[in-house]
Design a protein around this motif. Sequence first.
Motif, PDB file in Angstrom:
ATOM      1  N   ILE A 136      47.941  50.975  23.418  1.00 27.83           N
ATOM      2  CA  ILE A 136      47.457  50.140  22.325  1.00 27.83           C
ATOM      3  C   ILE A 136      47.444  50.975  21.042  1.00 27.83           C
ATOM      4  O   ILE A 136      47.307  52.194  21.090  1.00 27.83           O
ATOM      5  N   ALA A 137      47.589  50.302  19.910  1.00 33.89           N
ATOM      6  CA  ALA A 137      47.548  50.982  18.617  1.00 33.89           C
ATOM      7  C   ALA A 137      46.089  51.210  18.214  1.00 33.89           C
ATOM      8  O   ALA A 137      45.196  50.456  18.623  1.00 33.89           O
ATOM      9  N   LEU A 138      45.856  52.226  17.407  1.00 37.75           N
ATOM     10  CA  LEU A 138      44.498  52.548  16.976  1.00 37.75           C
ATOM     11  C   LEU A 138      43.815  51.375  16.262  1.00 37.75           C
ATOM     12  O   LEU A 138      42.663  51.059  16.587  1.00 37.75           O
ATOM     13  N   PRO A 139      44.475  50.677  15.322  1.00 38.63           N
ATOM     14  CA  PRO A 139      43.797  49.518  14.699  1.00 38.63           C
ATOM     15  C   PRO A 139      43.411  48.454  15.732  1.00 38.63           C
ATOM     16  O   PRO A 139      42.357  47.823  15.617  1.00 38.63           O
ATOM     17  N   GLN A 140      44.247  48.276  16.727  1.00 38.15           N
ATOM     18  CA  GLN A 140      43.956  47.323  17.794  1.00 38.15           C
ATOM     19  C   GLN A 140      42.719  47.775  18.579  1.00 38.15           C
ATOM     20  O   GLN A 140      41.845  46.967  18.908  1.00 38.15           O
TER      21      GLN A 140
END
Length: 143
Positions: free
Chosen positions: A111-115
Motif C-alpha cells: 500500500i502507498a503511504l497516503p493510503q
Amino acid sequence: MKISIGNDHAGTDYKLAIVGLLKSKGIEVINYGTDGTDSVDYPDFTHPVATDVEEGRVDYGIVICGSGNGATMTINKHQKVRGALCWTKEITQLAREHNDANILSLPARFIALPQALDMVETFLNTEFAGGRHERRIEKIPCS
C-alpha cells in the motif's frame, strides 16, 4: 486516546508518518517499533502492541510489516485481540464496523503511504456497528 504501534524494518517510514499523524491529533503513542531499516523480527515489535491491547493499557494498536501477514498472525495469538490485515480504506471500515477490530495491521510493501494514513484515519473514526455483528464477535473464543 492511547495507541500502541509496532513495526519491523519494512514499516519504519510508515510508522514514523503514522506517529506524526496521531500526535498531531493529540493521541498518545507508545512506540515499540524499530526506527531503522536493518532487518529485524516482527514478533519482537508486535507482541508488545498486542499485550497492551490485551491488558487494556491502550485503546487500539497498529502493526506494520512488509506483507502484514506475519504481524497479523502474531497479534492474533493474544486473547482479546481482533487484529485485521487491511489493504484498502473500505476493508478497514468493515473491520471496525463488523469485526470490532482493535488492532490495524498494514502491509507496507503493498500500500502507498497516503493510503496507509487514510486507513489509520478510517480505523480511528469508525465505530463498531454492534447488532448482528455483536453475536458473531461473541463466538470468537478470545473476545
